[in-house]
Design a protein around this motif. Structure first.
Motif, PDB file in Angstrom:
ATOM      1  N   GLN A 180      -5.592  29.981 -23.787  1.00 29.52           N
ATOM      2  CA  GLN A 180      -6.433  30.884 -22.991  1.00 29.52           C
ATOM      3  C   GLN A 180      -7.153  31.933 -23.841  1.00 29.52           C
ATOM      4  O   GLN A 180      -7.852  32.781 -23.313  1.00 29.52           O
ATOM      5  N   ARG A 181      -6.959  31.872 -25.142  1.00 29.33           N
ATOM      6  CA  ARG A 181      -7.566  32.877 -26.014  1.00 29.33           C
ATOM      7  C   ARG A 181      -9.082  32.717 -26.049  1.00 29.33           C
ATOM      8  O   ARG A 181      -9.607  31.628 -25.891  1.00 29.33           O
ATOM      9  N   ARG A 182      -9.759  33.850 -26.254  1.00 27.43           N
ATOM     10  CA  ARG A 182     -11.226  33.917 -26.310  1.00 27.43           C
ATOM     11  C   ARG A 182     -11.861  33.541 -24.963  1.00 27.43           C
ATOM     12  O   ARG A 182     -12.964  33.016 -24.914  1.00 27.43           O
ATOM     13  N   GLN A 183     -11.121  33.820 -23.887  1.00 27.43           N
ATOM     14  CA  GLN A 183     -11.619  33.548 -22.542  1.00 27.43           C
ATOM     15  C   GLN A 183     -11.518  34.776 -21.639  1.00 27.43           C
ATOM     16  O   GLN A 183     -11.532  34.652 -20.423  1.00 27.43           O
ATOM     17  N   GLY A 184     -11.394  35.959 -22.236  1.00 27.85           N
ATOM     18  CA  GLY A 184     -11.408  37.191 -21.465  1.00 27.85           C
ATOM     19  C   GLY A 184     -10.069  37.697 -20.971  1.00 27.85           C
ATOM     20  O   GLY A 184     -10.025  38.739 -20.313  1.00 27.85           O
ATOM     21  N   VAL A 185      -8.990  37.009 -21.288  1.00 29.54           N
ATOM     22  CA  VAL A 185      -7.676  37.439 -20.799  1.00 29.54           C
ATOM     23  C   VAL A 185      -7.271  38.764 -21.446  1.00 29.54           C
ATOM     24  O   VAL A 185      -6.872  39.707 -20.764  1.00 29.54           O
ATOM     25  N   ALA A 224      -8.479  46.288 -20.086  1.00 24.69           N
ATOM     26  CA  ALA A 224      -9.188  47.047 -19.051  1.00 24.69           C
ATOM     27  C   ALA A 224      -8.201  47.550 -17.995  1.00 24.69           C
ATOM     28  O   ALA A 224      -8.280  48.705 -17.565  1.00 24.69           O
ATOM     29  N   GLY A 225      -7.272  46.692 -17.592  1.00 24.91           N
ATOM     30  CA  GLY A 225      -6.256  47.113 -16.627  1.00 24.91           C
ATOM     31  C   GLY A 225      -5.377  48.223 -17.178  1.00 24.91           C
ATOM     32  O   GLY A 225      -5.056  49.188 -16.470  1.00 24.91           O
ATOM     33  N   ALA A 226      -5.001  48.118 -18.451  1.00 22.15           N
ATOM     34  CA  ALA A 226      -4.190  49.161 -19.085  1.00 22.15           C
ATOM     35  C   ALA A 226      -4.959  50.469 -19.158  1.00 22.15           C
ATOM     36  O   ALA A 226      -4.417  51.545 -18.855  1.00 22.15           O
ATOM     37  N   GLU A 227      -6.213  50.406 -19.540  1.00 20.92           N
ATOM     38  CA  GLU A 227      -7.017  51.620 -19.671  1.00 20.92           C
ATOM     39  C   GLU A 227      -7.267  52.265 -18.311  1.00 20.92           C
ATOM     40  O   GLU A 227      -7.279  53.497 -18.195  1.00 20.92           O
ATOM     41  N   ARG A 275      -5.604  60.374 -22.275  1.00 23.57           N
ATOM     42  CA  ARG A 275      -6.849  60.687 -22.965  1.00 23.57           C
ATOM     43  C   ARG A 275      -7.144  59.784 -24.143  1.00 23.57           C
ATOM     44  O   ARG A 275      -8.290  59.701 -24.591  1.00 23.57           O
ATOM     45  N   ARG A 276      -6.124  59.160 -24.710  1.00 25.29           N
ATOM     46  CA  ARG A 276      -6.330  58.304 -25.871  1.00 25.29           C
ATOM     47  C   ARG A 276      -5.210  57.274 -25.901  1.00 25.29           C
ATOM     48  O   ARG A 276      -4.057  57.598 -25.652  1.00 25.29           O
ATOM     49  N   ALA A 277      -5.559  56.052 -26.218  1.00 26.84           N
ATOM     50  CA  ALA A 277      -4.562  54.979 -26.306  1.00 26.84           C
ATOM     51  C   ALA A 277      -4.382  54.557 -27.754  1.00 26.84           C
ATOM     52  O   ALA A 277      -5.340  54.533 -28.523  1.00 26.84           O
ATOM     53  N   ASP A 278      -3.142  54.243 -28.100  1.00 27.66           N
ATOM     54  CA  ASP A 278      -2.884  53.654 -29.409  1.00 27.66           C
ATOM     55  C   ASP A 278      -2.190  52.319 -29.211  1.00 27.66           C
ATOM     56  O   ASP A 278      -1.591  52.064 -28.171  1.00 27.66           O
ATOM     57  N   ALA A 279      -2.314  51.467 -30.203  1.00 28.73           N
ATOM     58  CA  ALA A 279      -1.780  50.108 -30.086  1.00 28.73           C
ATOM     59  C   ALA A 279      -0.928  49.774 -31.297  1.00 28.73           C
ATOM     60  O   ALA A 279      -1.263  50.131 -32.423  1.00 28.73           O
ATOM     61  N   MET A 280       0.150  49.056 -31.060  1.00 24.77           N
ATOM     62  CA  MET A 280       0.984  48.522 -32.128  1.00 24.77           C
ATOM     63  C   MET A 280       0.441  47.137 -32.460  1.00 24.77           C
ATOM     64  O   MET A 280       0.446  46.249 -31.611  1.00 24.77           O
ATOM     65  N   HIS A 309      -6.389  41.587 -35.018  1.00 21.84           N
ATOM     66  CA  HIS A 309      -7.266  42.657 -35.513  1.00 21.84           C
ATOM     67  C   HIS A 309      -8.676  42.495 -34.950  1.00 21.84           C
ATOM     68  O   HIS A 309      -9.301  43.483 -34.540  1.00 21.84           O
ATOM     69  N   HIS A 310      -9.160  41.279 -34.921  1.00 23.36           N
ATOM     70  CA  HIS A 310     -10.502  41.024 -34.380  1.00 23.36           C
ATOM     71  C   HIS A 310     -10.569  41.374 -32.895  1.00 23.36           C
ATOM     72  O   HIS A 310     -11.537  41.981 -32.434  1.00 23.36           O
ATOM     73  N   ALA A 311      -9.547  41.005 -32.153  1.00 18.47           N
ATOM     74  CA  ALA A 311      -9.531  41.277 -30.712  1.00 18.47           C
ATOM     75  C   ALA A 311      -9.481  42.777 -30.439  1.00 18.47           C
ATOM     76  O   ALA A 311     -10.218  43.285 -29.583  1.00 18.47           O
ATOM     77  N   TRP A 312      -8.637  43.486 -31.162  1.00 14.24           N
ATOM     78  CA  TRP A 312      -8.529  44.928 -30.953  1.00 14.24           C
ATOM     79  C   TRP A 312      -9.829  45.623 -31.334  1.00 14.24           C
ATOM     80  O   TRP A 312     -10.289  46.530 -30.638  1.00 14.24           O
ATOM     81  N   HIS A 313     -10.406  45.224 -32.439  1.00 12.11           N
ATOM     82  CA  HIS A 313     -11.676  45.824 -32.864  1.00 12.11           C
ATOM     83  C   HIS A 313     -12.768  45.593 -31.821  1.00 12.11           C
ATOM     84  O   HIS A 313     -13.517  46.513 -31.475  1.00 12.11           O
ATOM     85  N   ALA A 314     -12.831  44.371 -31.295  1.00 10.39           N
ATOM     86  CA  ALA A 314     -13.835  44.050 -30.273  1.00 10.39           C
ATOM     87  C   ALA A 314     -13.649  44.902 -29.016  1.00 10.39           C
ATOM     88  O   ALA A 314     -14.611  45.190 -28.311  1.00 10.39           O
ATOM     89  N   ALA A 315     -12.405  45.332 -28.758  1.00 11.69           N
ATOM     90  CA  ALA A 315     -12.121  46.157 -27.581  1.00 11.69           C
ATOM     91  C   ALA A 315     -12.343  47.643 -27.857  1.00 11.69           C
ATOM     92  O   ALA A 315     -12.118  48.472 -26.971  1.00 11.69           O
ATOM     93  N   GLY A 316     -12.773  47.989 -29.084  1.00  9.99           N
ATOM     94  CA  GLY A 316     -13.083  49.375 -29.394  1.00  9.99           C
ATOM     95  C   GLY A 316     -11.979  50.133 -30.110  1.00  9.99           C
ATOM     96  O   GLY A 316     -12.090  51.342 -30.306  1.00  9.99           O
ATOM     97  N   TYR A 317     -10.915  49.458 -30.504  1.00  8.29           N
ATOM     98  CA  TYR A 317      -9.811  50.100 -31.207  1.00  8.29           C
ATOM     99  C   TYR A 317     -10.013  49.963 -32.716  1.00  8.29           C
ATOM    100  O   TYR A 317     -10.648  49.024 -33.187  1.00  8.29           O
ATOM    101  N   ALA A 318      -9.473  50.920 -33.479  1.00  5.60           N
ATOM    102  CA  ALA A 318      -9.584  50.882 -34.936  1.00  5.60           C
ATOM    103  C   ALA A 318      -8.303  51.437 -35.546  1.00  5.60           C
ATOM    104  O   ALA A 318      -7.664  52.328 -34.961  1.00  5.60           O
TER     105      ALA A 318
END
Length: 141
Positions: free
Chosen positions: A81-86, A92-95, A104-109, A118-127
């Motif tokens: 199911q990867r690369r299909q918006g899951v 989006a649901g978490a945010e 006010r700010r989210a961090d991810a492990m 890394h690519h998925a997180w970056h695409a979602a706006g995380y760094a």
């Protein structure tokens, strides 16, 4: 493609979640057992979010909020199911959850070696924040 349905996990979902993590998650955690996940769901019933398509579990994320910070863990998507918006739907649901709680700010492990993530997180706006390190002390064997 059908959008995944995002919902909070219930105690009845826990065995399926643990089996799912063994198949879809990268790495393991000291908390990947039934009692650990039961404590999470009992303490914060909305924290463990599930993504489903046609009634099948296709993704998870833990969206924990301690009253001050928003923390994301165990973002896992079924390999088929990867690369299909899951992942995007789960984040989006978490945010949305965090915003409703006043976060006010989210961090991810994210594992350093998990380049795909890394690519998925970056695409979602995380760094990554290179000025910070995670310091850990296991409290149980």
């Amino acid at each position: 493609m059908i959008e995944p349905r995002i919902r909070a996990a219930t105690p009845d979902d826990l065995d399926a979640v643990l089996a799912f993590w063994k198949m879809a998650a990268e790495g393991t955690s000291i908390s990947d057992d039934r009692s650990g996940v039961e404590r999470l769901v009992a303490r914060d019933p909305g924290a463990l979010l599930l993504a489903e398509r046609d009634g099948e579990l296709v993704g998870t994320v833990i969206a924990g909020f301690d009253g001050w910070r928003c923390h994301l863990y165990r973002l896992a998507v079924h390999p088929d199911q990867r690369r299909q918006g899951v992942g995007s739907a789960l984040l989006a649901g978490a945010e949305e959850r965090f915003a409703a709680l006043g976060g006010r700010r989210a961090d991810a492990m994210v594992l350093n070696r998990n380049e795909l993530a890394h690519h998925a997180w970056h695409a979602a706006g995380y760094a990554p924040q290179p000025q910070w390190s995670r310091w850990v002390k296991p409290l149980a064997d």
